[in-house]
Design an enzyme around this catalytic site. Structure first.
Site, PDB file in Angstrom:
ATOM      1  CG  HIS A  99      31.763   1.535 -72.324  1.00  0.00           C
ATOM      2  ND1 HIS A  99      32.209   2.831 -72.257  1.00  0.00           N
ATOM      3  CD2 HIS A  99      31.355   1.224 -71.063  1.00  0.00           C
ATOM      4  CE1 HIS A  99      32.081   3.286 -71.020  1.00  0.00           C
ATOM      5  NE2 HIS A  99      31.574   2.317 -70.279  1.00  0.00           N
ATOM      6  CG  HIS A 264      30.155   0.634 -61.070  1.00  0.00           C
ATOM      7  ND1 HIS A 264      29.297   1.701 -60.859  1.00  0.00           N
ATOM      8  CD2 HIS A 264      30.484   0.680 -62.395  1.00  0.00           C
ATOM      9  CE1 HIS A 264      29.123   2.359 -62.002  1.00  0.00           C
ATOM     10  NE2 HIS A 264      29.829   1.752 -62.944  1.00  0.00           N
TER      11      HIS A 264
END
Length: 721
Positions: A99, A264
């Protein structure tokens, strides 16, 4: 507080005029005024490290292996105040790194992980960054231990990289060298929305009109909404969002699938609770919370009861190890929409084998369904993404290699050329997205090269304009562009309208011959020609000067250049050469301000450069707007003298054009654009213009112009001290 100044018994003892949290700003009073604040950031007044501190030298003293060893240990050192999922902080650290880096956008090079900006508003309080404050706080003991030798910016990215290594991925490498900032950035446009998750950045329904330069679909998100477009599941529409946003982060389809899957493969989403129990974000939290946000003071709120995104569950069976389980589950099971305990949309498998379920983060005897976000389902349902996913599934080694390279690109994209990387793990391979430039020759006769340039038939305007055009592409945001490499002679730059291809071809033909004759690079000769032009112009104004010059630029080749990636560097405007490619909604002076900030210039450097370039005859296509002199080619302060002369009056002519008339006679003396007149209109810029218009500052004007010019020419010379 009753607001009565001077009442020391019952009134407020603070002079209200000096309060920091109240009062009306100039911007609020005059919202249309040019705001120069973006040019006045990150100086010594905000930096606690002192003017002599050099992080890029300090980090070289770091015990790199000891730091990495401590980070490996941190991954499994679960803390009671914020327990690690399955006893491993890897997923949290990767999300923090992702992020930080994922805020980068290729359009203007802003965002990214290169400054440690995740520590500050607004990023530290974005909805997509819920609980990343905990990740940074977990890192604090390590930052405290290694101190000045490791920046927050480097540590935030390194933590995610080490997390992958600790879970079994062979990473591609790592480069240190990111320098911290010390306050929120003022130049980054994150969107115009006034509320979190607002989406006023599209003007149609096909998701192709995402506002430039943005690379996220909603305010406060890194890229796409994990629940679906505007929170409504629709994998094929989400696929379009994924393609646009990742493309704007400089990623192709294969890199996009790799990053999505690799991101993920480990960790989980958190939504096992009620989001209404979360306290305010860090910037709005109570003072006793000490910079931590989203604190649940009503229920347990940690471990298996954590709420972050609202989606709940892990993507894979083994969320603390690198494997190919993501593709196994995604491609082999059918999935259906469900709601998480927090009420968020998520996809869960139908009829999944019990052994394929991940265990509970606290109790290995309990298993839960894995989940997929709408973005994951986009990988499964979009035909292009699906084909890539199937190849990765069949070839885990290929997937691991592509992901490792894509992760390296994601986390280093805003660092500039490889010469800026520091440390023992810098990959030897040159990557085309790093815009490689070969080393240039330093051992040639500079005086002989200058003599040949001076003897050519090139005009001052031609020499200065070409050097300027070569250097002006530099962006301090992601350290791309600039004169080094002489890519102005390659596609696509040689054909850009802003570079006046016909004039450029003529000038380059002459300068390339001089480079060949003298052993200099074309890049050096282009800059040297600009310097020669300025020295000639100064002499015409009565000053003998030598413009500083540092040889050693190299010449890039087509093979070293990803032409498509340079499209975003094309200037669509240049206030310094008084040019707009077309009319824009944004005022010309604001466009110039943005360009100035990207080039790393201050307001007074912008002022002196515009005034000097006008009188040198460098306007695009030789227009005469703003050329307030009858001595074109002489480096005089005439631009400022005539701009501030009250014998003149300024009359609007048509859009972005004005006539400068004699106040008494009424005759037209010059024409000008808004970019010219703002230096007399804006109170701050006028104060600079008056300095350069003074009778005793003709020499200072030339001195300051040369200093600013040299700064632009050397902006990408990371090899210079």
């Amino acid at each position: 507080m009753d607001g009565k100044v001077g009442n020391t018994t019952t009134g407020c003892p603070v002079m209200h005029g000096g309060m920091t949290s109240a009062g009306t700003s100039n911007t609020a009073w005059w919202p249309n005024a040019l705001n120069l604040d973006i040019l006045h950031q990150h100086d010594t007044k905000t930096n606690p490290m002192g003017k002599d501190f050099n992080y890029r030298e300090e980090v070289k003293k770091l015990n790199f292996e000891a730091l990495k060893k401590d980070l490996h240990a941190l991954m499994t050192d679960s803390q009671a105040w914020w327990p690690a999922d399955w006893g491993h902080y890897g997923g949290l650290m990767i999300r923090m790194s992702w992020h930080a880096a994922g805020s980068y956008r290729v359009a203007d090079g802003r965002g990214g992980a290169g400054t440690g900006n995740q520590r500050f508003a607004p990023l530290n309080s974005w909805p997509d960054n819920v609980n990343l404050d905990k990740a940074r706080r977990l890192l604090w003991p390590i930052k405290k231990k290694y101190g000045n030798k490791i920046s927050w910016a480097d540590l935030i990215v390194l933590a995610g990289t080490i997390a992958y290594e600790s879970m079994g991925l062979k990473t591609f490498g790592f480069g240190f060298g990111r320098e911290d900032i010390w306050h929120p950035e003022k130049d980054v446009y994150w969107g115009s929305e006034q509320e979190w998750l607002g989406a006023k950045r599209y003007d149609d329904k096909d998701r192709q009109s995402l506002e430039t330069p943005l690379a996220a679909v909603q305010m406060g998100l890194i890229y796409v909404n994990p629940e679906g477009v505007n929170g409504q599941p629709d994998p094929l529409r989400t696929a379009q969002d994924v393609r646009v946003t990742f493309g704007r982060m400089a990623m192709n389809d294969e890199e996009t699938v790799a990053l999505t899957a690799g991101g993920h493969t480990v960790g989980k989403c958190h939504g096992n609770g009620n989001a209404k129990f979360l306290g305010p974000e860090p910037e709005a939290a109570d003072i006793e919370d000490q910079g931590l946000g989203w604190i649940n003071k009503t229920t347990r709120g940690i471990g298996r009861n954590t709420v972050s995104s609202g989606i709940e569950g892990a993507w894979t069976t083994h969320p603390t190890q690198w494997d190919n389980g993501y593709f196994y589950l995604l491609l082999n099971y059918d999935w259906e929409l469900k709601k998480s305990p927090a009420g968020a949309w998520q996809w869960e498998p139908i009829h999944i084998k019990e052994e394929d379920k991940p265990v509970d983060v606290e109790d290995p005897a309990i298993r839960h369904n894995p989940i997929m976000t709408d973005a994951d389902m986009a990988i499964k349902m979009d035909p292009v993404y699906r084909k890539i996913a199937e190849r990765f599934y069949k070839d885990p080694d290929y997937f691991a290699e592509v992901f490792a390279r894509a992760w390296f690109k994601l986390t280093h994209r805003d660092m500039g050329p490889k010469t800026r990387y520091i440390g023992p793990d810098v990959p030897k391979e040159d990557l085309i997205w790093q815009d490689p430039v070969p080393a240039g020759n330093r051992a040639y006769d500079i005086a002989a090269a200058k003599a040949k340039i001076a003897a050519s038939n090139l005009t001052i305007g031609e020499m200065v304009s070409t050097a300027w055009d070569s250097a002006r592409t530099f962006r301090g945001s992601d350290k791309r562009g600039g004169a080094n490499g002489a890519r102005i002679r390659l596609k696509p730059q040689k054909d850009w309208e802003g570079n006046e291809p016909q004039r450029l071809t003529k000038v380059l033909r002459i300068l390339e011959d001089i480079a060949a004759d003298t052993g200099a690079s074309v890049a050096d000769v282009i800059v040297l020609a600009g310097n020669v032009g300025i020295e000639k112009a100064a002499k015409a104004a009565g000053f003998d000067i030598i413009v500083p010059f540092a040889p050693g630029r190299g010449d890039a080749t087509d093979d070293m250049t990803d032409a498509e990636s340079f499209d975003v560097l094309e200037p669509l405007h240049d206030g310094y050469r008084n040019w707009l490619k077309k009319a824009y909604d944004v005022r010309p002076e604001e466009l110039m301000l943005d360009r100035t900030q990207l080039m790393g210039l201050t307001a007074h450097e912008m002022t002196v450069l515009v005034g000097g370039l006008r009188v040198l005859g460098t306007n695009h296509n030789n227009t005469q707007h703003g050329v307030f002199t009858d001595r074109v080619g002489a480096l005089t302060n005439d631009f400022f003298v005539n701009l501030t002369d009250m014998a003149n009056v300024w009359i609007p002519s048509k859009d972005n054009l004005y006539e400068i008339r004699d106040r008494k006679a009424g005759n037209i003396k010059w024409t000008a654009t808004r970019v010219d007149l703002v230096f007399g209109s804006n109170s701050i810029l006028r104060s600079y213009a008056e300095v350069y218009a003074q009778d005793d500052n003709k020499g200072k004007f030339i001195q300051d112009f040369v200093a600013a010019w040299t700064k632009v020419m050397n902006a990408d010379r990371f090899d210079l001290a």
